[in-house]
Structures are given as structure tokens and as C-alpha cells.
Scaffold this motif. Structure first.
Motif, PDB file in Angstrom:
ATOM      1  N   ILE A 675       0.800  -1.203  -0.164  1.00  0.00           N
ATOM      2  CA  ILE A 675       0.678  -0.370   0.586  1.00  0.00           C
ATOM      3  C   ILE A 675       0.865   1.007  -0.018  1.00  0.00           C
ATOM      4  O   ILE A 675       0.810   2.051  -1.354  1.00  0.00           O
ATOM      5  N   GLY A 676       1.849   1.593   1.048  1.00  0.00           N
ATOM      6  CA  GLY A 676       2.961   2.754   0.762  1.00  0.00           C
ATOM      7  C   GLY A 676       3.507   2.923  -0.215  1.00  0.00           C
ATOM      8  O   GLY A 676       4.031   3.653  -0.487  1.00  0.00           O
ATOM      9  N   LEU A 677       4.067   1.621  -1.167  1.00  0.00           N
ATOM     10  CA  LEU A 677       4.450   1.622  -2.305  1.00  0.00           C
ATOM     11  C   LEU A 677       3.726   2.847  -3.567  1.00  0.00           C
ATOM     12  O   LEU A 677       4.238   3.473  -4.398  1.00  0.00           O
ATOM     13  N   THR A 678       2.529   1.809  -3.277  1.00  0.00           N
ATOM     14  CA  THR A 678       1.806   2.362  -4.535  1.00  0.00           C
ATOM     15  C   THR A 678       1.352   4.291  -3.849  1.00  0.00           C
ATOM     16  O   THR A 678       0.794   4.466  -4.983  1.00  0.00           O
ATOM     17  N   ALA A 679       0.529   4.050  -3.137  1.00  0.00           N
ATOM     18  CA  ALA A 679       0.061   4.394  -2.911  1.00  0.00           C
ATOM     19  C   ALA A 679       1.231   6.630  -2.023  1.00  0.00           C
ATOM     20  O   ALA A 679       0.531   7.864  -2.200  1.00  0.00           O
ATOM     21  N   ILE A 680       1.899   6.779  -2.276  1.00  0.00           N
ATOM     22  CA  ILE A 680       3.169   7.243  -1.464  1.00  0.00           C
ATOM     23  C   ILE A 680       3.189   8.344  -2.946  1.00  0.00           C
ATOM     24  O   ILE A 680       3.206   9.578  -2.839  1.00  0.00           O
ATOM     25  N   GLY A 681       3.136   8.521  -3.919  1.00  0.00           N
ATOM     26  CA  GLY A 681       2.902   9.359  -5.674  1.00  0.00           C
ATOM     27  C   GLY A 681       1.227  10.263  -5.038  1.00  0.00           C
ATOM     28  O   GLY A 681       0.879  11.188  -6.092  1.00  0.00           O
ATOM     29  N   ILE A 746      -8.328   2.376  -3.110  1.00  0.00           N
ATOM     30  CA  ILE A 746      -7.768   3.329  -2.787  1.00  0.00           C
ATOM     31  C   ILE A 746      -6.836   3.786  -3.437  1.00  0.00           C
ATOM     32  O   ILE A 746      -6.306   5.036  -4.419  1.00  0.00           O
ATOM     33  N   ALA A 747      -5.747   3.006  -2.550  1.00  0.00           N
ATOM     34  CA  ALA A 747      -4.343   3.073  -3.131  1.00  0.00           C
ATOM     35  C   ALA A 747      -3.856   2.955  -4.334  1.00  0.00           C
ATOM     36  O   ALA A 747      -3.113   4.165  -5.102  1.00  0.00           O
ATOM     37  N   THR A 748      -4.521   2.225  -5.362  1.00  0.00           N
ATOM     38  CA  THR A 748      -3.991   1.901  -6.957  1.00  0.00           C
ATOM     39  C   THR A 748      -4.994   2.310  -7.952  1.00  0.00           C
ATOM     40  O   THR A 748      -4.454   2.411  -9.016  1.00  0.00           O
TER      41      THR A 748
END
Length: 887
Positions: A675-681, A746-748
Motif C-alpha cells: 500500500i505504501g509503495l503505491t499510495a506514496i505518489g 483507493i491506493a491503486t
């Protein structure tokens, strides 16, 4: 109603010599004069202030405003009166420079009622406030349509700030992130679209002027492209209708208008007005009849530019967007069989679209082909309040200038240039000029000449024939020569044999025929299913719609069964004394969950139009790693809590607290890292809300929940949990998996803050990656469960197979449908097997172009020409190009 700026009407003020009750009634009358703005609107327009304890609060809370206007016997505080009067005057379009004078009137009347002497109002400190929760205060009329700031086309940061001065109090609003995001992406998209159309930066001179039937000065000369921004800014109505012949440059003019309205901020890097409108070019063909214009505009902002649905709705509602509707003529099929009903419907919606006050037509720009505009005029349909301009034909002098600039004296194609100019000045010069009078036709001629065509043969005409008939024949020859010329001029550079002109023409004919079928869909189509957009994940019906749906449903059913077999094996369902060896209700529950999952996967695969969304993610590596670490740190404790909850539900009979904490921490860490890898941007302007995520894919989330319930069932059954703990555990696992699915969506599902606009294939490329990533993340949880029944290698194999099958069945539906469709289409000779390479090459060869997240033909005239070829049976591809099962 038009307000005369030189002598504006005086708004109602406080009654002279009146009572407190009269004073409050005057406030009510002022609100009525302003158009009865809602309490939410008044709160937004009133801004915010700082209370005595330093807290930032709304100057006009809804409850306070409602209470004050009902309490006629109590004199309102001056801070409230000042904010209320300012908000009403702004909503009523009262000139900004006159607002302080109105405030002095109200201050004097209130001071008399309060028994205090009037005097100069003390200075109040400016208050910095965060981005508004409600729509920002609306713009001053004097700067309503100024463009939004941009520093550069590649690295832009729009600084949008507003300073609202009411009396002597100054309230500053922070930049609106959604406006910044939209403005930056509009510039990037239009810059890409312009280069795709022109093949660079040069273009034949395009000029425009007011229609001859409209009054104008005798010495008024046509304006060029460089003047369109200045021309529009000077229009009081901010409504413009651009009319021109096919190929006259309407789209290029629309692009230039958008870029010029943003150019001053791109170059200056200065402050932008906090309420300037961002011009956004929209393809009219994407409008669905019956859809309200405001709703459709918000959908386009979300789909094409990555705004959240809430931010898109807010910007449209607050009139922060200038819609530039390109291609009104493309809504209805050609040739017309009656009045252009779709175009009339869109014009009707645009005429309902008002400005912020609701008393005048909203700002808008529309482009339309001349013959379609004539049909609309005959049907008495038009754009209310718009200034109409017409694109002029190229003169012989302009054609000469363009050709000499493209092929100067020392250029190898100088002889071709001279041949074109000789045809223009020859006996059939009128027919040749008629054929080459638009930039598009001139481009066709230049491309053919550069490929080796003889201008004398290409532009030959009968001097005694009708000029228009001869011009049509020349145009046909130019279109016939364009695809072979473009193919020769742009040889294939990737692996494989060079494309042959007849191949290219055959594939393009098939795509043009499919676009005709897309445009004829009567039901409410998915986004992108229009008569002009080539969307990669919507091309699968070319291979045969029913055939592909059946194959896809079969494939997904197989994947679902494979995933269940992996779960069966990993959970040791076939082992005596384990899950199926328990009571009959427990065995029935396991089989019911498995069957439900398989049915859900199959139903998803049979959906009419699987969708693929998402933008290109180009977040810096360091930031990506940081996001993954933060996600892992946040997911670990949450996973520990989940593991301990499982330990409590099983009573400690299956695993101990140490295993529960370790397994939970492992699963939470992996999921949090993904989730963090995807949502950080992503930022607030891009993230989906929970309701949006649930509405987007409810059936997919149901599948996630069923998988969660299946994963949580084996430990409970090994612990011989009773009916209540079993039901609670399964329901809790279902809810947790459902919530994790929403979180992952939501993240992706959004766009990257640091991303370029999506390439047409980017969403399709991300589709299997996202699905498999989520499937493998769930596989980690399954692996931890399988370890209770199997050895490490067996558990790992079952988790990998089940995770990949799960991801492809639930997260990569659009990708798998598209791949099946393209393989079938290539096997039948309808399209090339390497379709993506062909589409990219066609853009390089200027046969197609990229428009946002879609491909389009370079020009609608080329598409119509190929559609006619498909309808007449010319260039019929091998394998039955006209498969009746597709369209």
C-alpha cells in the motif's frame, strides 16, 4: 442580465433611521438581492478568521447565519455583518472596488443602532487560513477569466492564491491543490496533443475573423493563431463558437487557445488569481445524450486528469473550469439522416450552463464544422450569447509562404514545391486552390510529395470541369496517397519486417469500421466508447464480441477453480479429520464459500465492459522506498492485532501467541508495504473516497471478502470452534478482507502527483500488475494459514499458485479480456498480433495521434475516408473483416 460596470446598480442597504429589526431585515433583503445564496455558499464566500484564542474558524458558520437572520430583535456583531455583506455582494457580482464603500454604509448604520460614534475602523491583522473545506470564495468579475499560472510545461507549479479585501480586513486563501494539479496536467496534455497533430511546431497559417453576417469594422483584418487568447479574453460574455470547414484547423485553434490562456503564468511564475478558470479541452463526441453538462464535465476531469470525484465536482460547481468543447460536429453520424439531435442536445445543456451567479450563460468555447453548423442553424439551435468566428481558407500567398518555409531553395524537395505552386497558378488553379485551402489538405500534399509523388499527377484537374468537383477528385487522390506515403516515409524500426502499405491500410480500415460501430451504440456506453477514440482495453470485440466473452468467462472460471484447488490442497481439505471431516454445517460452509468465489469470478468475467484505470506512476525511487517503509511500519502493528484476534477466537488450540503475533506482523508488514509503495505518489486531490471505491467495483470487493472468509475458516475449524465463534471469525475475516480490498483500491485507483498523463496503454499495463500484486499479498496470508497443515514448500507453492490465479481472476479482468480478443483478432487476420507496436508506429507515422488516454485518427476526414472503404468492401482484410458478430 448584464451589469454596466460604469454605473452599477446600488444594492439594498440598511434603512436610514430604522430599528434593529429593520437592520436585520435589510440583511435578509441583501441576501435576496444576491440571488438567495445557500448557507454553505455564504460560509465559503465569507472566508475564515482567527478567534481570540488563536483558532481559525469560519466567519459565517451556517448555524450562526441562520440564527442571526431569525433573531430580528438582536443587533448582529460587526464581524458577522462585515463578512455577510461582503459574501452577498460578491455573490451578486458587485464591483470589488465598491465593496468598501458599501461596508462603510453598513458600519455607520450599525454604529448608530449600537449607540456608538462612527469612526475609522481599526486595522485587523491578516489571518492565514488553510485550504477551504467549502468551495473557495468566488472570483472578482474583473479577473474572472484570467488564466491559471504555470511555470513550465515540464516542471510546473501553479501558485494559486486569493486575497479578499473587505473593508480593512484581509483574508488569504491557501493554494487549491486541485486547481494546481488540473492546470499542470492540462498544459502537459495540450503540449503533447499539439505536437501529435503538427509533427513538430510548424503549421500552415490559420486565420479567423468574425462571421460576415456579424457587424464589424471595415478595416478589421483576420487574426492569426497567436491572437486567439487575446481575442477570447476581450469577450465580455466569455462564450465563443468557432466554425470552420473540415481540416481548417479548429482543433489546433482550440489547443492554442488553451495554451495561450495558461502561457502568461507558465512563463512568469507569478501569482495567479485564486479564482481564475482553468481551460480544459473536451472531446464533444464523449458526451452521452441525456447527461447534464456539469455532471459530464466533472466526470471528464476525473477520468482524463485524475482529479477525485469530489474535487472535480467542486471545481465545476465553483466555475473554476473553462470548458473548451471540441468537435460538436462529431456527435452525430455523417451523412445526416435528419436534424443533428445529439449536437442539439449538447447545445441545450450548454445553454443551461450558467455562470457562478446563475443569471448569465457560463463561459464556454465550442468548435463545429461549417456544414454541421448550418444544419444546427436550420434547426434553430445555437450557443446562446456566444461570439461566432469563422476559420478562413488559406490564400495562395499563405500556401506559397508555408511551402517555401518547409522546402527552401536548397531543399531536395524544391522541385516538388515548384510543381505544387505551378499547379496553383495553372489553368485548373481554382480547383487546386479549393482542394488545398485547409492546413490538413496541404499537409496531405506535402507528405505525398516528400514520398516521391509527382505534383502534376497528384493535383491534376480538368480546367473545363466544375472546380468543386475537380477539387473533390484531388482530395480523394491525396487521401489515397497518404497511407502509402506515410508508410514509406516512416519505416518500421522495431523488430520484424517493415509494414507494407496494403497491410497498414487494411488494419486502419478495420479500426475505422470498429469506431463506426462504437459510435452507433445506443445504450449508455463506458467511458471511451465513442466514434473517435481507440481505447486499447475496448478493442477486444473486433475478434467477435460473443466469442470473446465466452472464452474469457471460461478462462476466468478455470483460474477460479485453480485458486480453489490451491486453497483445497494448502488447507489439507482432503486430509481425514480436518476441515471436511468436521460437522456437516462446517463442510457445507467451506464448499459454499468456494462455490461463491468461483461464481463471483465467472460473473465478473462475463461483464459487458471490463474497465482499466490508473495513471503512469513515476515517483522517485527514494520516495517510493520511504512510502514502502512507512506502510510497513503502519501495517505491522495492525497485523499483530489481527493475529492476536485469531488467537483469541481459536482459544489458543491451533497456534500460540508468538506465532499469532509473528504471522500477523508478517502479513501486515507485506500488505502495508505494498500500500505504501503505491499510495506514496498521491495527494488529497487524487485519492478516491471509500464510497467511490465501493461503488467502482462492488462485485470485486465481494470476491475479496469471500477469499478472506475462506482464509480465516481453516484455523477456526482446526480449533473446533463453536457456531458463534465460527460465525464471528468468518464474518470478521470477510469484513477485514473487504476493507483491505477497499484500501487497496483507493491506493491503486488514483493518479500519481508526479506523473505525466497516462499513455493510452498505461491503464491496461497496470491492470495485471495491480491484480497480481494484490493476489500475492493475499497469498502471504494464505501461506501463513497453510503452514498449519502443510510443509513449507507445499504451502509456498499453493500460496503462489492461488495468489496469481486470484489476482488474474479478480484484478486483471480488462487485461485478460483484451489479450484474448487480440489473439483471436490476429488469428482471423483482422489486426496485427503486435497491435501495440503497430499503434505506436502509426502515431510516429502521423496516421494516428494520442489524445489523453486514447488513440485517434490523425484527422476525422481520414477516418471517414477509411470508413467508406470498409462500407464499400474495399481493402477487405483476410479472415472475414466484416464479422457480423462484432458490430
Amino acid at each position: 442580465m448584464t451589469t454596466d460596470r460604469s454605473d452599477p446598480p446600488t444594492p439594498p442597504g440598511p434603512r436610514e433611521g430604522g430599528t434593529t429589526e429593520d437592520f436585520v431585515q435589510s440583511l435578509v433583503l441583501l441576501r435576496r438581492w444576491a440571488g438567495e445564496p445557500s448557507l454553505s455558499r455564504l460560509r465559503a464566500l465569507g472566508g475564515q478568521t482567527v478567534s481570540s484564542d488563536g483558532t481559525t474558524i469560519d466567519a459565517l458558520p451556517k448555524s450562526t447565519t441562520s440564527h442571526v437572520l431569525r433573531q430580528a430583535g438582536k443587533l448582529p456583531r460587526w464581524d458577522f455583518v462585515k463578512a455577510f455583506v461582503t459574501a452577498c455582494l460578491r455573490n451578486g457580482d458587485h464591483p470589488a472596488e465598491l465593496i468598501p464603500g458599501e461596508l462603510r454604509r453598513w458600519r455607520a448604520a450599525r454604529d448608530v443602532l449600537a449607540g456608538s460614534s462612527t469612526g475609522p475602523e481599526p486595522e485587523e491583522p491578516a489571518a492565514r487560513v488553510p485550504a477551504p473545506r467549502e468551495p473557495a470564495p468566488r472570483e472578482e468579475p474583473a479577473v474572472r477569466d484570467e488564466p491559471v499560472a504555470q511555470r513550465s510545461a515540464s516542471e510546473a507549479h501553479v501558485t494559486v492564491g486569493a486575497m479578499v479585501q473587505a473593508g480593512t480586513t484581509i483574508v488569504r486563501a491557501e493554494p487549491d491543490q486541485a486547481v494546481e494539479l488540473l492546470a499542470r496536467r492540462v498544459v502537459r496534455e495540450e503540449d503533447r496533443a499539439r505536437k501529435g497533430l503538427l509533427g513538430g511546431y510548424s503549421i500552415a497559417p490559420v486565420s479567423f475573423g468574425r462571421d460576415a453576417e456579424l457587424p464589424r469594422d471595415d478595416d478589421e483584418a483576420p487574426d492569426g493563431l497567436s491572437a486567439i487568447g487575446r481575442f477570447f479574453t476581450g469577450l465580455p460574455s466569455k462564450r465563443l463558437l468557432v466554425v470552420g470547414e473540415s481540416g481548417a484547423g479548429k482543433t489546433v485553434l482550440a489547443i492554442e487557445l488553451v495554451l495561450q490562456l495558461l502561457e502568461s503564468f507558465m512563463t512568469s511564475g507569478g501569482q495567479a488569481d485564486g479564482h481564475a478558470m482553468v481551460p480544459v479541452r473536451l472531446n464533444a463526441a464523449r458526451w452521452t445524450p441525456g447527461t447534464p453538462f456539469e455532471s459530464w464535465l466533472g466526470e471528464q476531469l476525473a477520468q482524463d486528469f485524475g482529479l477525485s470525484a469530489g474535487d472535480a465536482e467542486r471545481l465545476v460547481r465553483d466555475r473554476r473550469v473553462l470548458p473548451v468543447v471540441d468537435g460538436l460536429d462529431e456527435l452525430d453520424p455523417d451523412p445526416a439522416t435528419g436534424p443533428p439531435r445529439r449536437a442539439i442536445g449538447l447545445l441545450t445543456e450548454l445553454n443551461r450552463y450558467s455562470d457562478f451567479s446563475g443569471r448569465r450563460p457560463g463561459a464556454a468555447v465550442v468548435t463545429c464544422r461549417a456544414d454541421r453548423h448550418a444544419e444546427l442553424s436550420e434547426a434553430q439551435a445555437g450557443l446562446d450569447g456566444a461570439v461566432r468566428v469563422h476559420l478562413h481558407d488559406l490564400t495562395i500567398e499563405q500556401i506559397d509562404t508555408y511551402l517555401r518555409a518547409r522546402w527552401p531553395e536548397d531543399h531536395p524537395h524544391r522541385a516538388g514545391r515548384d510543381g505544387v505552386l505551378a499547379a496553383l497558378s495553372g489553368p485548373a488553379g481554382k480547383a487546386v486552390h479549393t482542394a488545398l485551402a485547409t492546413p490538413w489538405r496541404l499537409l496531405l500534399t506535402a507528405t505525398a510529395v516528400e514520398s516521391g509523388a509527382d505534383p502534376a499527377e497528384l493535383l491534376g484537374a480538368d480546367p473545363a470541369g466544375d472546380p468543386h468537383t475537380e477539387a473533390a477528385r484531388i482530395t480523394r487522390r491525396l487521401l489515397d496517397a497518404y497511407i502509402p506515403a506515410a508508410t514509406r516515409l516512416t519505416p518500421r524500426t522495431t523488430h520484424g519486417d517493415p509494414y507494407r502499405p496494403e497491410q497498414v491500410r487494411s488494419w486502419l480500415v478495420r479500426l475505422a469500421a470498429y469506431l463506426q460501430w462504437q459510435g452507433a451504440q445506443a445504450d449508455r456506453p463506458p467511458s471511451g466508447l465513442t466514434a473517435i477514440d481507440i481505447v486499447p482495453h475496448l478493442l477486444w470485440p473486433i475478434g467477435g464480441r460473443r466469442r470473446i466473452q465466452a472464452l474469457h468467462g471460461l478462462c476466468c472460471a478455470v483460474l477460479a477453480v485453480v485458486a480453489m484447488l490451491a486453497f483445497w490442497t494448502g488447507s489439507a481439505v482432503d486430509r481425514p479429520g480436518d476441515p471436511l471431516g468436521g460437522p456437516v454445517p462446517e463442510a457445507g460452509l467451506t464448499l459454499a464459500l468456494m462455490a461463491g468465489w468461483v461464481v463471483t469470478a465467472t460473473v465478473l468475467a462475463l461483464s459487458p465492459w471490463p474497465t482499466a484505470t490508473g495513471g503512469r506512476t513515476s515517483v522517485p525511487y527514494r520516495r517510493r522506498v520511504t512510502g514502502g517503509l512507512l506502510g510497513a511500519l503502519a501495517g505491522a502493528p495492525a497485523g499483530v492485532l489481527g493475529g492476536l484476534a485469531g488467537f483469541a477466537l481459536t482459544g489458543g488450540e491451533v497456534f500460540g501467541p508468538a506465532f499469532a503475533a509473528a504471522a500477523g506482523a508478517t502479513g501486515g508488514t507485506v500488505f502495508g508495504a505494498v500500500i505504501g509503495l503505491t499510495a506514496i505518489g498521491r495527494r488529497g486531490a487524487e485519492r478516491m473516497t471509500v464510497p467511490e471505491a465501493i461503488r467502482a467495483q462492488p462485485l470485486t470487493l465481494l470476491g475479496f471478502g469471500l477469499c478472506g472468509a475462506l482464509t480465516g475458516l481453516p484455523p477456526l475449524r482446526l480449533a473446533h470452534a463453536g457456531p458463534l465463534p465460527l460465525a464471528a471469525g468468518v464474518a470478521g475475516a470477510f469484513a477485514l478482507a473487504f476493507a483491505l480490498g477497499v484500501t487497496f483500491k483507493i491506493a491503486t485507483g488514483g493518479w500519481s502527483k508526479d506523473a505525466e498523463l497516462a499513455h493510452p496503454r498505461e491503464a491496461l499495463h497496470r491492470n495485471p500488475m495491480i491484480g497480481v500484486a494484490f493476489g500475492l499479498t493475499g497469498g502471504v496470508a494464505a501461506f501463513l494459514v497453510f503452514l498449519m497443515n502443510q510443509d513449507v514448500l507445499t504451502s509456498l507453492a499453493c500460496a503462489l499458485v492461488g495468489g496469481v490465479a486470484f489476482g488474474l481472476a479478480f484484478g486483471a479482468i480488462a487485461w485478460s479480456r483484451t489479450m484474448i480478443g487480440l489473439i483471436v483478432a490476429a488469428a482471423r487476420g483482422l489486426l496485427p498480433l503486435r497491435l501495440w507496436a503497430f499503434l505506436d508506429w502509426a502515431c510516429e507515422a502521423r496516421l494516428l495521434r494520442v489524445s489523453g488516454a486514447t488513440y485517434q485518427f490523425r484527422h476525422r476526414e481520414l477516418q471517414d475516408y477509411l470508413t467508406t472503404a470498409a462500407a464499400t468492401g474495399g481493402d477487405r482484410p483476410r479472415g472475414g473483416a466484416h464479422d457480423r458478430s462484432v458490430p
